[in-house]
Design a protein around this motif. Structure first.
Motif, PDB file in Angstrom:
ATOM      1  N   ARG A  71      -5.608  -1.130  -0.850  1.00 38.55           N
ATOM      2  CA  ARG A  71      -5.045  -0.831   0.377  1.00 38.55           C
ATOM      3  C   ARG A  71      -4.758   0.433   0.969  1.00 38.55           C
ATOM      4  O   ARG A  71      -5.186   1.021   1.753  1.00 38.55           O
ATOM      5  CB  ARG A  71      -3.434  -2.089   0.697  1.00 38.55           C
ATOM      6  CG  ARG A  71      -4.406  -3.367   0.304  1.00 38.55           C
ATOM      7  CD  ARG A  71      -3.387  -4.496   0.921  1.00 38.55           C
ATOM      8  NE  ARG A  71      -3.435  -5.281   0.120  1.00 38.55           N
ATOM      9  CZ  ARG A  71      -1.766  -6.328   0.754  1.00 38.55           C
ATOM     10  NH1 ARG A  71      -0.922  -5.691   1.469  1.00 38.55           N
ATOM     11  NH2 ARG A  71      -1.563  -7.320  -0.317  1.00 38.55           N
ATOM     12  N   ALA A  72      -4.302   1.522  -0.492  1.00 41.02           N
ATOM     13  CA  ALA A  72      -4.087   2.627  -0.386  1.00 41.02           C
ATOM     14  C   ALA A  72      -4.947   4.003  -0.730  1.00 41.02           C
ATOM     15  O   ALA A  72      -4.859   4.871  -0.125  1.00 41.02           O
ATOM     16  CB  ALA A  72      -3.038   2.709  -1.488  1.00 41.02           C
ATOM     17  N   ASP A  73      -6.147   2.969  -1.307  1.00 46.25           N
ATOM     18  CA  ASP A  73      -7.234   3.973  -1.142  1.00 46.25           C
ATOM     19  C   ASP A  73      -7.386   5.065  -0.368  1.00 46.25           C
ATOM     20  O   ASP A  73      -7.929   5.121   1.013  1.00 46.25           O
ATOM     21  CB  ASP A  73      -8.758   3.816  -1.146  1.00 46.25           C
ATOM     22  CG  ASP A  73      -9.431   4.765  -1.743  1.00 46.25           C
ATOM     23  OD1 ASP A  73      -9.196   5.329  -2.813  1.00 46.25           O
ATOM     24  OD2 ASP A  73     -10.934   4.024  -1.312  1.00 46.25           O
ATOM     25  N   ASN A  74      -6.913   6.563  -0.520  1.00 43.33           N
ATOM     26  CA  ASN A  74      -8.145   7.361   0.892  1.00 43.33           C
ATOM     27  C   ASN A  74      -8.421   8.892  -0.939  1.00 43.33           C
ATOM     28  O   ASN A  74      -7.901   8.468  -1.541  1.00 43.33           O
ATOM     29  CB  ASN A  74      -7.066   7.392   1.714  1.00 43.33           C
ATOM     30  CG  ASN A  74      -5.577   7.972   1.066  1.00 43.33           C
ATOM     31  OD1 ASN A  74      -5.081   8.992   0.462  1.00 43.33           O
ATOM     32  ND2 ASN A  74      -4.706   7.540   1.019  1.00 43.33           N
TER      33      ASN A  74
ATOM     34  N   LEU B 262      -4.649  10.564  -2.006  1.00 47.50           N
ATOM     35  CA  LEU B 262      -4.251   9.648  -3.273  1.00 47.50           C
ATOM     36  C   LEU B 262      -5.570   9.721  -4.390  1.00 47.50           C
ATOM     37  O   LEU B 262      -4.492  10.237  -5.639  1.00 47.50           O
ATOM     38  CB  LEU B 262      -4.287   8.540  -2.684  1.00 47.50           C
ATOM     39  CG  LEU B 262      -3.203   7.774  -3.566  1.00 47.50           C
ATOM     40  CD1 LEU B 262      -1.735   7.765  -3.588  1.00 47.50           C
ATOM     41  CD2 LEU B 262      -2.758   6.216  -3.017  1.00 47.50           C
TER      42      LEU B 262
ATOM     43  N   ALA C 198       0.460  -0.898  -0.011  1.00 46.53           N
ATOM     44  CA  ALA C 198      -0.460  -0.036  -0.358  1.00 46.53           C
ATOM     45  C   ALA C 198       0.763   1.572  -0.125  1.00 46.53           C
ATOM     46  O   ALA C 198       0.463   2.126  -1.092  1.00 46.53           O
ATOM     47  CB  ALA C 198      -1.047  -0.305   1.164  1.00 46.53           C
ATOM     48  N   ARG C 199       2.098   1.380   0.793  1.00 45.80           N
ATOM     49  CA  ARG C 199       2.674   2.911   1.164  1.00 45.80           C
ATOM     50  C   ARG C 199       2.687   2.841  -0.195  1.00 45.80           C
ATOM     51  O   ARG C 199       4.252   3.615  -1.212  1.00 45.80           O
ATOM     52  CB  ARG C 199       3.609   2.295   2.079  1.00 45.80           C
ATOM     53  CG  ARG C 199       3.028   2.305   3.289  1.00 45.80           C
ATOM     54  CD  ARG C 199       3.775   2.471   4.520  1.00 45.80           C
ATOM     55  NE  ARG C 199       2.982   2.328   5.534  1.00 45.80           N
ATOM     56  CZ  ARG C 199       3.798   2.207   7.026  1.00 45.80           C
ATOM     57  NH1 ARG C 199       5.269   2.153   7.255  1.00 45.80           N
ATOM     58  NH2 ARG C 199       2.748   2.183   7.834  1.00 45.80           N
TER      59      ARG C 199
ATOM     60  N   TYR D 154       2.761   1.608  -3.202  1.00 44.28           N
ATOM     61  CA  TYR D 154       1.845   1.873  -4.109  1.00 44.28           C
ATOM     62  C   TYR D 154       1.622   3.681  -4.303  1.00 44.28           C
ATOM     63  O   TYR D 154       1.511   4.390  -5.093  1.00 44.28           O
ATOM     64  CB  TYR D 154       0.526   1.294  -4.684  1.00 44.28           C
ATOM     65  CG  TYR D 154      -0.405   1.603  -5.649  1.00 44.28           C
ATOM     66  CD1 TYR D 154      -0.257   1.519  -6.334  1.00 44.28           C
ATOM     67  CD2 TYR D 154      -1.672   2.994  -4.344  1.00 44.28           C
ATOM     68  CE1 TYR D 154      -1.343   1.655  -7.836  1.00 44.28           C
ATOM     69  CE2 TYR D 154      -2.911   3.042  -5.591  1.00 44.28           C
ATOM     70  CZ  TYR D 154      -2.366   2.641  -6.834  1.00 44.28           C
ATOM     71  OH  TYR D 154      -2.875   3.343  -7.108  1.00 44.28           O
ATOM     72  N   ALA D 155       1.532   4.111  -3.203  1.00 43.58           N
ATOM     73  CA  ALA D 155       0.661   4.972  -2.508  1.00 43.58           C
ATOM     74  C   ALA D 155       1.966   6.325  -3.343  1.00 43.58           C
ATOM     75  O   ALA D 155       2.005   7.786  -4.200  1.00 43.58           O
ATOM     76  CB  ALA D 155       1.204   5.759  -1.189  1.00 43.58           C
ATOM     77  N   TRP D 156       3.303   6.084  -3.106  1.00 42.97           N
ATOM     78  CA  TRP D 156       4.460   7.376  -4.072  1.00 42.97           C
ATOM     79  C   TRP D 156       4.783   6.411  -4.935  1.00 42.97           C
ATOM     80  O   TRP D 156       4.585   8.079  -5.858  1.00 42.97           O
ATOM     81  CB  TRP D 156       5.690   6.741  -2.614  1.00 42.97           C
ATOM     82  CG  TRP D 156       6.792   5.937  -3.085  1.00 42.97           C
ATOM     83  CD1 TRP D 156       6.745   4.278  -3.146  1.00 42.97           C
ATOM     84  CD2 TRP D 156       7.424   5.846  -4.620  1.00 42.97           C
ATOM     85  NE1 TRP D 156       7.734   3.872  -3.365  1.00 42.97           N
ATOM     86  CE2 TRP D 156       8.441   4.434  -4.778  1.00 42.97           C
ATOM     87  CE3 TRP D 156       7.987   6.599  -5.187  1.00 42.97           C
ATOM     88  CZ2 TRP D 156       8.901   3.840  -5.466  1.00 42.97           C
ATOM     89  CZ3 TRP D 156       8.701   6.046  -6.152  1.00 42.97           C
ATOM     90  CH2 TRP D 156       9.315   5.314  -6.896  1.00 42.97           C
TER      91      TRP D 156
ATOM     92  N   ALA E  48      -3.385  -3.617  -4.871  1.00 43.23           N
ATOM     93  CA  ALA E  48      -2.327  -2.376  -3.674  1.00 43.23           C
ATOM     94  C   ALA E  48      -3.430  -1.333  -3.428  1.00 43.23           C
ATOM     95  O   ALA E  48      -3.503  -1.023  -2.638  1.00 43.23           O
ATOM     96  CB  ALA E  48      -0.979  -2.515  -4.393  1.00 43.23           C
ATOM     97  N   SER E  49      -3.844  -0.959  -4.413  1.00 41.67           N
ATOM     98  CA  SER E  49      -4.402   0.151  -4.334  1.00 41.67           C
ATOM     99  C   SER E  49      -5.863   0.046  -3.927  1.00 41.67           C
ATOM    100  O   SER E  49      -5.865   1.072  -3.156  1.00 41.67           O
ATOM    101  CB  SER E  49      -4.963   0.932  -5.881  1.00 41.67           C
ATOM    102  OG  SER E  49      -6.609  -0.827  -6.618  1.00 41.67           O
TER     103      SER E  49
END
Length: 349
Positions: A314-317, A320, A228-229, A231-233, A311-312
């Motif tokens: 898990r990282a969803d917000n 982002l 998740a992290r 994917y975020a960056w 991963a997206s």
């Protein structure tokens, strides 16, 4: 900084002079030319197939997934592009040979070959294995090498053109993208060496060095460590708004134009050009920056690579999603996701 400024000044002046010279050259007519584009069921490859087809070329595209290829051919046909699809896993030498034979049989002749297929694995070194490096090299170095070996006799005979899509990651090795950078460094070396080696044989070679582009590929990359992290960056940069990343349709149009005008080298995006110039003049500066970058990237985790789709989630917000809005739109428009938007194919390797 004086030395760096002088180098940058000379570089920009030379680039401006070269651009003016190229602008005066007429663009070649591609009507009826036979074009093969690998990794062309989605993303940049699909956009290149659209671009060459719009210029009147006959196009063969290849990729691993039949459903993706069928959607790509439907997309191309709706745009009036004469396109034919071949299923091929370029990691398999036998499949590659069969694909090249079938592409030649369909087109009658090969005039332009575009090596575009690739894979992106994102994660800290501790979360990656030797097999990740081997897969990256197989897809982005050995596979193009096999395609080139099979295509060269025809390209020599037809005065053809070889196009190799590399990356700024093949000029500057970025942390958390080490397998990708290693393979792209090899691809740059191959393409530059072929350009020199084939200069007297009537075969043109174009080395394309893209910077960050909004192709939607962040949904199809693989993320390891703490997915998740990672994917975020990665998505915030690669799928972010301009000027961080470049519109992929504009990038494809510039690549097609570079082929038509016989350009041998194309670096896409101003940040990529500046980074390459600075790294060439003062590599200690870029290496310091990369060390600082690695310190702020996610700490090592133990998860093996998982798809960008997983991963997206898990990282969803909301923040982002705002940053990646244009990139997510590219995923939908450039066939990175299945028709229901789920992108099941992303889990395939």
């Amino acid at each position: 900084m004086g030395r760096m400024g002088a180098v940058l000044g000379v570089g920009f002046a030379a680039a401006a002079a070269a651009a003016a010279w190229r602008a005066a050259r007429p663009a070649a007519d591609l009507t009826g030319k036979g074009v093969l584009v690998t990794g062309a069921s989605r993303g940049l490859g699909l956009l290149l197939a659209r671009g060459f087809g719009a210029c009147g070329a006959r196009v063969v595209i290849c990729a691993r997934d039949r459903a993706e290829l069928d959607r790509a051919v439907e997309d191309l046909g709706a745009r009036g592009v004469d396109a034919h699809a071949l299923v091929c896993d370029l990691r398999d030498p036998g499949e590659t040979t069969a694909m090249m034979t079938a592409a030649t049989a369909h087109l009658g002749r090969l005039d332009i070959v575009v090596n575009n297929a690739g894979i992106i694995q994102v994660g800290p070194l501790g979360a990656l294995m030797r097999t990740d490096f081997e897969e990256a090299m197989d897809i982005m170095f050995w596979a193009p090498m096999r395609v080139i070996e099979a295509a060269l006799p025809q390209l020599r005979e037809n005065g053809g053109h070889l196009v190799n899509i590399t990356s700024v990651g093949g000029k500057i090795s970025v942390p958390h993208l080490l397998p990708y950078s290693c393979a792209k460094f090899a691809a740059v070396a191959l393409s530059e060496g072929l350009d020199a080696s084939l200069a007297g044989e009537g075969v043109r070679v174009t080395t394309v060095v893209p910077g960050l582009m909004r192709t939607g590929s962040h949904r199809r990359a693989f993320f390891a460590g703490v997915p998740a992290r990672e994917y975020a960056w990665f998505s915030a940069l690669g799928a972010g708004p301009p000027p961080i990343s470049m519109d992929a349709e504009r990038a494809a149009a510039r690549i097609v134009h570079a082929v038509r005008t016989g350009r041998s080298y194309l670096v896409l995006t101003p940040p990529a050009r500046v980074a390459i110039l600075v790294h060439g003049a003062c590599p200690q500066v870029t290496q310091w920056g990369l060390r600082m970058m690695n310190r702020v990237l996610p700490a090592s985790g133990e998860e093996r690579p998982t798809s960008g789709l997983d991963a997206s989630r898990r990282a969803d917000n909301a923040f982002l999603r705002t940053l990646t809005r244009l990139g997510d739109d590219a995923s939908r428009r450039f066939n990175q996701l299945s028709p229901n938007g789920s992108g099941e194919e992303a889990a395939q390797r």
